[in-house]
Design a protein around this motif. Structure first.
Motif, PDB file in Angstrom:
ATOM      1  N   MET A 201       4.446   5.131  -5.631  1.00 37.95           N
ATOM      2  CA  MET A 201       4.459   4.997  -7.096  1.00 37.95           C
ATOM      3  C   MET A 201       3.509   6.020  -7.741  1.00 37.95           C
ATOM      4  O   MET A 201       3.875   6.716  -8.709  1.00 37.95           O
ATOM      5  CB  MET A 201       4.037   3.567  -7.458  1.00 37.95           C
ATOM      6  N   MET A 202       2.298   6.117  -7.195  1.00 34.88           N
ATOM      7  CA  MET A 202       1.345   7.071  -7.743  1.00 34.88           C
ATOM      8  C   MET A 202       1.825   8.502  -7.515  1.00 34.88           C
ATOM      9  O   MET A 202       1.610   9.392  -8.359  1.00 34.88           O
ATOM     10  CB  MET A 202      -0.035   6.881  -7.089  1.00 34.88           C
ATOM     11  N   GLY A 203       2.506   8.726  -6.374  1.00 39.19           N
ATOM     12  CA  GLY A 203       3.073  10.045  -6.076  1.00 39.19           C
ATOM     13  C   GLY A 203       4.130  10.420  -7.099  1.00 39.19           C
ATOM     14  O   GLY A 203       4.171  11.558  -7.597  1.00 39.19           O
TER      15      GLY A 203
ATOM     16  N   ARG B 221      11.512   5.708  -8.620  1.00 39.98           N
ATOM     17  CA  ARG B 221      10.682   4.692  -9.283  1.00 39.98           C
ATOM     18  C   ARG B 221      11.399   3.329  -9.284  1.00 39.98           C
ATOM     19  O   ARG B 221      10.802   2.296  -8.996  1.00 39.98           O
ATOM     20  CB  ARG B 221      10.385   5.132 -10.727  1.00 39.98           C
TER      21      ARG B 221
ATOM     22  N   ASP C 142       4.316   9.266 -10.110  1.00 40.32           N
ATOM     23  CA  ASP C 142       3.579   9.511 -11.355  1.00 40.32           C
ATOM     24  C   ASP C 142       3.020  10.940 -11.372  1.00 40.32           C
ATOM     25  O   ASP C 142       3.066  11.633 -12.392  1.00 40.32           O
ATOM     26  CB  ASP C 142       2.421   8.506 -11.485  1.00 40.32           C
ATOM     27  N   TYR C 143       2.514  11.339 -10.217  1.00 42.76           N
ATOM     28  CA  TYR C 143       1.902  12.678 -10.144  1.00 42.76           C
ATOM     29  C   TYR C 143       2.963  13.769 -10.281  1.00 42.76           C
ATOM     30  O   TYR C 143       2.815  14.701 -11.081  1.00 42.76           O
ATOM     31  CB  TYR C 143       1.155  12.828  -8.810  1.00 42.76           C
TER      32      TYR C 143
ATOM     33  N   ASN D 220       0.827  -1.219   0.000  1.00 45.59           N
ATOM     34  CA  ASN D 220       0.000   0.000   0.000  1.00 45.59           C
ATOM     35  C   ASN D 220       0.855   1.261   0.000  1.00 45.59           C
ATOM     36  O   ASN D 220       0.658   2.137  -0.859  1.00 45.59           O
ATOM     37  CB  ASN D 220      -0.971  -0.018   1.183  1.00 45.59           C
TER      38      ASN D 220
ATOM     39  N   LEU E  52       3.843   1.456  -1.032  1.00 49.44           N
ATOM     40  CA  LEU E  52       4.540   1.467  -2.323  1.00 49.44           C
ATOM     41  C   LEU E  52       3.624   2.014  -3.420  1.00 49.44           C
ATOM     42  O   LEU E  52       4.075   2.742  -4.321  1.00 49.44           O
ATOM     43  CB  LEU E  52       5.013   0.054  -2.695  1.00 49.44           C
ATOM     44  N   THR E  53       2.347   1.645  -3.321  1.00 50.79           N
ATOM     45  CA  THR E  53       1.385   2.173  -4.300  1.00 50.79           C
ATOM     46  C   THR E  53       1.304   3.693  -4.184  1.00 50.79           C
ATOM     47  O   THR E  53       1.307   4.425  -5.190  1.00 50.79           O
ATOM     48  CB  THR E  53      -0.014   1.558  -4.038  1.00 50.79           C
ATOM     49  N   THR E  54       1.242   4.170  -2.936  1.00 49.83           N
ATOM     50  CA  THR E  54       1.185   5.621  -2.708  1.00 49.83           C
ATOM     51  C   THR E  54       2.412   6.300  -3.306  1.00 49.83           C
ATOM     52  O   THR E  54       2.307   7.318  -4.003  1.00 49.83           O
ATOM     53  CB  THR E  54       1.122   5.901  -1.188  1.00 49.83           C
TER      54      THR E  54
END
Lengths: 428, 129
Positions: A207-209, A232, A211-212, A201, A203-205
């Motif tokens: 990764m998406m961060g 990344r 990306d943003y 979870n 890591l998802t945050t």
């Protein structure tokens, strides 16, 4: 007592009538010869022959009777010859003297006979004692031999029991080790599943961060883009580790079907080709062409060999030779299915296969050999390995009912040996 | 162009916030972040999403129960649901996810591109959802 058959056959054992008849004939015979030849007086000692014979062979009384008879015969012969000095009184005196002489001889022979008998009895007694002692000794020797045999048997039984005990002890130790290992694996599995969820979870945050942030105008300068790329990569590395953990804790079900082990190895070599080329490692194939088809999960076994090859590559930092060898091996003993395969005509030496992977690296330190399959055990630098590669290898191989060993080679380098059996996957 | 309405249900606020930020930055989506699965059904009825991104392992009410509640509501049952979970790996389900029990399952962590590809693919399919 000595048996009769063993006794020495002497004159004393002659039949009594024979001795009496002999003596009875000898005495008149000597008298007749005396009458016919007129023997000298000194020759009358010849009468001692029947007297001594009768005394020795029969008894003192018989000897005395024979002495009297001899004197009477001598006297009769003397009277018939009527010699010049044959005054009756002188003849009687001579006869008496002769009788006394004969009686003395009879007594002496009798004493000798008794001494002989006494000696013979003593000899027989001693012989009997000796025979008895020999019998006792023989019995004791037989008892000793029996006791020795019993002792040997007991010792042998004891050795068997000891060997059985040692075997049981070793089996117990193996079981204990397996139990410890199983408990450890279970803990690791639970830990891995929990860690995977908790870490993925964030890591998802992240990764998406990333990306943003990458979409923002400020991220377009080179330095920021570099930092974001490193972040990344770090997330991807962490994800790979977590995925390995998950795979280790939940290896999933096997989907087996008859497979060509050599073909799987070729595919695994293909997957590792980039790493092989990059590290200047030459592959030497010694693949037996007619291996039996084995019930394997192709994807999982590919993963096994990719892990084994990569592990070997990491041991050859300056290049080297990776030798991959396959050959048919006998099946596991006591496997019913193996017996069935034999009954169907399959050779016992055709129902399993082994794979040996040799590297030309420095080998594994002896103290590490027992731990190489332990989860999280690694000799690589921090961040370079999870220590799960060989654990996963062992887990998958065991799921197939196979075995995997790692040992140092005498010629240098290490050897991983993986064995599969036709019944392994069916059991699992 | 009408923005697609995406509802992201996850007990991790950081995850839903970043999904919302990223998807809305594309200009193609309007995202509702939900961190309490118990309120998901009510919010779905109100928001009427085109697609739901749903975490599986959540405290109190797991993703399967939330999906069952939504599937039982005639007004919502046609909405495609994508499970976004840490319980599987990309090796198992692939970057686009994999259908399991009629729903697409996608592995965490996920990149923005993978997420938008998955959303678009699911919206085009619609079939199994």
């Amino acid at each position: 007592v000595r048996p009769k058959s063993d006794r020495v056959w002497t004159i004393r054992h002659w039949p009594r009538p024979l001795v009496l008849a002999l003596c009875g004939l000898l005495i008149p015979g000597i008298g007749l010869v005396d009458y016919l030849t007129g023997m000298e007086a000194s020759v009358t000692v010849i009468y001692l022959l029947p007297i001594a014979l009768g005394t020795w062979a029969l008894s003192r009384r018989t000897g005395l009777l024979l002495a009297v008879a001899s004197v009477l015969v001598w006297l009769i012969v003397e009277r018939i010859q009527a010699v010049s000095y044959s005054h009756p009184l002188i003849q009687c005196w001579n006869a008496l003297t002769l009788l006394i002489f004969f009686v003395v001889v009879v007594l002496l022979v009798s004493v000798l006979g008794r001494s002989y008998e006494w000696l013979e009895e003593k000899v027989e007694e001693r012989t009997a004692e000796l025979l008895s002692e020999i019998a006792v000794r023989s019995k004791a020797e037989a008892d000793l031999a029996r006791a020795n045999a019993e002792l040997s048997q007991s010792r042998e039984d004891l050795m068997h029991t000891l060997a059985d005990l040692r075997k049981s002890h070793a089996a117990l130790q193996d079981t204990q080790l397996r139990l410890i290992q199983a408990a450890k694996m279970e803990s690791v599995g639970r830990l891995a599943a929990g860690v995977a969820h908790e870490v993925k979870n964030p890591l998802t945050t992240i990764m998406m961060g990333i990306d943003y942030v990458e979409q923002l105008p400020q991220a377009r300068d080179e330095a920021t883009a570099g930092v974001l790329k490193e972040q990344r990569d770090a997330v991807l590395r962490a994800t790979a580790i977590i995925n390995e953990l998950l795979e280790f804790s939940t290896p999933g079900e096997l989907h087996t079907q008859p497979e060509d082990l050599n073909a799987i190895i070729e595919r695994a070599l293909g997957l590792a080709k980039y790493e092989l080329t990059k590290r200047h490692v030459v592959v030497a194939r010694e693949l037996q062409p007619d291996l039996p088809a084995l019930p394997l999960d192709r994807n999982k076994i590919e993963q096994v060999f990719v892990n084994v090859f990569i592990n070997a590559l990491h041991a050859m930092a300056r290049g080297g030779t990776l030798t991959v060898r396959t050959y048919a091996t006998p099946a596991k003993p006591n496997a019913n299915a193996d017996a069935a395969a034999d009954a169907q005509g399959a050779g016992q030496d055709r129902i399993g296969a082994s794979v040996e992977v040799d590297d030309t690296g420095p080998g594994i330190p002896e103290e590490h050999l027992v731990r190489v399959f332990d989860p999280f055990f690694t000799t690589k630098a921090p961040g370079k390995g999870t220590g799960l590669g060989l654990s996963i290898v062992r887990q998958i191989v065991h799921m197939h009912g196979g075995t995997v060993d790692l040992a140092n080679r005498a010629a240098g380098g290490a050897r991983v040996t993986v064995r599969f059996f036709t019944t392994g996957a069916e059991r699992s | 162009m009408t923005k697609k309405k995406i509802m992201a249900i996850d007990d991790e606020p950081g995850v839903t916030r970043l999904i919302k930020l990223n998807l809305e930055t594309t200009g193609l989506y309007e995202v509702l972040a939900v961190n309490e699965p118990e309120s998901a059904l009510a919010q779905a009825r109100q928001f009427q999403p085109d697609l739901i991104l749903l975490d599986v392992m959540m405290p109190n009410l797991d993703g399967g129960e939330v999906a069952a509640q939504i599937g039982a509501d005639p007004a919502l049952q046609a909405i495609p649901i994508v499970y976004l979970t840490a319980a599987v790996t990309k090796k198992e389900v692939g970057p686009q996810g994999k259908f399991s029990g009629g729903r697409r399952v996608v592995a965490k962590p996920i990149t923005l591109k993978e997420l938008t590809d998955c959303i678009e693919a699911t919206l085009q399919e619609r079939g199994p959802c």
